[in-house]
Motif scaffolding. Sequence first.
Motif, mmCIF file in Angstrom:
data_model
loop_
_atom_site.group_PDB
_atom_site.id
_atom_site.type_symbol
_atom_site.label_atom_id
_atom_site.label_comp_id
_atom_site.label_asym_id
_atom_site.label_seq_id
_atom_site.Cartn_x
_atom_site.Cartn_y
_atom_site.Cartn_z
ATOM 1 N N ARG A 194 25.741 88.703 62.846
ATOM 2 C CA ARG A 194 25.230 89.174 61.603
ATOM 3 C C ARG A 194 25.962 88.742 60.579
ATOM 4 O O ARG A 194 25.652 88.215 59.567
ATOM 5 C CB ARG A 194 24.923 90.636 61.791
ATOM 6 C CG ARG A 194 24.494 91.020 60.614
ATOM 7 C CD ARG A 194 23.347 92.292 60.800
ATOM 8 N NE ARG A 194 23.418 93.306 59.649
ATOM 9 C CZ ARG A 194 24.231 94.119 59.425
ATOM 10 N NH1 ARG A 194 25.360 94.314 60.025
ATOM 11 N NH2 ARG A 194 24.057 94.927 58.332
ATOM 12 N N GLU A 195 27.345 88.764 60.868
ATOM 13 C CA GLU A 195 28.248 88.604 59.973
ATOM 14 C C GLU A 195 28.288 87.093 59.470
ATOM 15 O O GLU A 195 28.383 86.654 58.082
ATOM 16 C CB GLU A 195 29.940 88.749 60.222
ATOM 17 C CG GLU A 195 30.291 90.363 59.669
ATOM 18 C CD GLU A 195 31.721 90.338 60.066
ATOM 19 O OE1 GLU A 195 32.485 89.711 59.151
ATOM 20 O OE2 GLU A 195 32.093 91.273 60.984
ATOM 21 N N ILE A 196 28.285 86.322 60.592
ATOM 22 C CA ILE A 196 28.109 84.800 60.195
ATOM 23 C C ILE A 196 27.161 84.598 59.483
ATOM 24 O O ILE A 196 27.193 83.682 58.632
ATOM 25 C CB ILE A 196 28.241 84.005 61.875
ATOM 26 C CG1 ILE A 196 29.455 84.206 62.512
ATOM 27 C CG2 ILE A 196 27.876 82.828 61.599
ATOM 28 C CD1 ILE A 196 29.397 83.709 64.035
ATOM 29 N N TYR A 197 25.930 84.877 59.946
ATOM 30 C CA TYR A 197 24.665 84.840 59.173
ATOM 31 C C TYR A 197 24.697 85.019 57.636
ATOM 32 O O TYR A 197 24.432 84.264 56.905
ATOM 33 C CB TYR A 197 23.513 85.512 59.902
ATOM 34 C CG TYR A 197 22.144 85.735 59.198
ATOM 35 C CD1 TYR A 197 21.365 84.722 58.504
ATOM 36 C CD2 TYR A 197 21.959 87.088 58.416
ATOM 37 C CE1 TYR A 197 20.468 84.863 57.627
ATOM 38 C CE2 TYR A 197 20.961 87.302 57.526
ATOM 39 C CZ TYR A 197 20.195 86.300 57.248
ATOM 40 O OH TYR A 197 19.268 86.075 56.156
ATOM 41 N N ARG A 198 25.395 86.117 57.175
ATOM 42 C CA ARG A 198 25.632 86.724 55.940
ATOM 43 C C ARG A 198 26.525 85.736 55.223
ATOM 44 O O ARG A 198 26.227 85.304 54.090
ATOM 45 C CB ARG A 198 26.054 88.088 55.929
ATOM 46 C CG ARG A 198 25.189 88.947 56.224
ATOM 47 C CD ARG A 198 25.680 90.429 56.017
ATOM 48 N NE ARG A 198 24.564 91.648 56.095
ATOM 49 C CZ ARG A 198 24.785 92.627 55.872
ATOM 50 N NH1 ARG A 198 25.996 93.107 55.578
ATOM 51 N NH2 ARG A 198 23.741 93.674 55.933
ATOM 52 N N ALA A 199 27.467 85.033 55.897
ATOM 53 C CA ALA A 199 28.347 84.400 55.233
ATOM 54 C C ALA A 199 27.531 83.139 54.967
ATOM 55 O O ALA A 199 27.990 82.305 53.918
ATOM 56 C CB ALA A 199 29.696 83.995 56.342
ATOM 57 N N ILE A 200 26.913 82.536 55.962
ATOM 58 C CA ILE A 200 26.177 81.204 55.744
ATOM 59 C C ILE A 200 25.295 81.427 54.442
ATOM 60 O O ILE A 200 25.151 80.637 53.709
ATOM 61 C CB ILE A 200 25.480 80.650 57.053
ATOM 62 C CG1 ILE A 200 26.571 80.446 58.039
ATOM 63 C CG2 ILE A 200 24.657 79.776 56.609
ATOM 64 C CD1 ILE A 200 26.074 79.881 59.253
#
Lengths: 247, 247
Positions: A194-200
């Motif tokens: 989820r963090e990765i998704y948000r960063a992207i």
Amino acid sequence: MPKTDTHMTMRVVNHIRNMIETGDLQPGDRIPPEREFARKLRISRASLRTGIGYLAAMGVMDVRHGVGTFVAEGPPEIGKSSLSLLGALHGFQSWQMFEARRILESELAALAAERGREQHFASLSEEVAEMYATVDNPMDYLIHDVRFHRVIAQASGNPILAALMETITSALYDERRKTVERSRDLKESADLHREIYRAIRSRNAAEARSVMRRHLAMAQSAQEVETAAAPSGSNGQKKPRRKNEEQ
Amino acid sequence: MPKTDTHMTMRVVNHIRNMIETGDLQPGDRIPPEREFARKLRISRASLRTGIGYLAAMGVMDVRHGVGTFVAEGPPEIGKSSLSLLGALHGFQSWQMFEARRILESELAALAAERGREQHFASLSEEVAEMYATVDNPMDYLIHDVRFHRVIAQASGNPILAALMETITSALYDERRKTVERSRDLKESADLHREIYRAIRSRNAAEARSVMRRHLAMAQSAQEVETAAAPSGSNGQKKPRRKNEEQ
DNA sequence: AATCCCGCAGAGGTCCGACCACCAGAATAC
DNA sequence: GTATTCTGGTGGTCGGACCTCTGCGGGATT
């Protein structure tokens, strides 16, 4: 390899290569039936088949029994199955695969943050949701996990890097499937995704790269623990006897 | 596609794969003559050949006419020739290859700085010297250029990343050979290589990564200029959609 | 009329057996 | 002794017979 000559197999390969480069053949197209094509090329069917087999092995052609032979469609794949073979052959180690994956995917994530489109973000979001929904079912979780990473690869806009990643991932996949049942911290994993998704989504390339790195480092240690807990050593490494070596 | 199923070809592949995984076969080993091996596996020679062809296409086997068939030796190579084919097929663009190369090699350089050994440093130094000695002979220069990068890949200690790099590099190599004659700034290029070498030798990973990035960015723009100056566009994209006709 | 099933035609898959091309080392000629 | 030729073994090509699978259409069934 620039030998246009002898070797029927290369003649076939080059011929088809040509047809592809000139646009006569495009992904999804079908080549003539073997008998007919062989006659046209003035070679035996057997030779034609070896050439086709060669291309099929590289993933350029798709041969379907009883139907026909087609130019491969869909995302390019590089020697998918070959990596695990080469791995067994040269004793690739698990950490090396993870290292390669870490490097590729962290940059892939950064690129995705820069170039991703709304449609990619939507897919990522969906996969993350599915991951949360399947934290209690490792098998299903794994499917969405893989898809998540694949979407990132697409979003990066570089099919070559995507293909390279796929090569490594598929080699790790089998291994993963054997141990995933013992996974415990899927919730934590989902959080990272989820963090990765948000960063992207927020187009923060540096953050995406960094979190992806963290995620894969964690995945690696988890994998190692789970593998260690396994009954029989299934892979990793064997150091039988090597004769001479070097280069 | 882990199916032991019918398909003679897979039967052969799996059989050999097994022999490799159990250590019965190691790099450089020779497999029995086709006729004999076919008899032993209870299949026809033709089918055996299909399977061997498949493995050879993936670079796992090395077939030598009049001599025998061997398990591939030397550094692993992943679908070397396949990338250029897939490239033609899916319209890979030059910048994508450079991007992939930039990512891989910059990290490779960083790893080499961390893990390289004295012997690697010596080779690098030697290649740099050779590069300076051949700044007036693009063809020869290119050879040492390639070797330089290959040594770095070895020094990285990760054969998988090295293999991936080799895959991309070999695809770019052909292109490069056509335009290298027009190169002008080889001296400048050599200087950069020397910088890379120094960074690696002094185990400055960050610096190595950074200079490698710079070097490849420069190489890319040089390549683009040289290609543009060429008579006919050699690569890029094509859109024709004509059927029929052939050869 | 709609559905199901079977069989045909065409595509790839396997096999055989003969012959060609190549390489390396032994036998022979100089 | 060296160069040449011979020979055995190995992969490469051939063609043509036969098998298996798939897709599809037409007839039988409902």
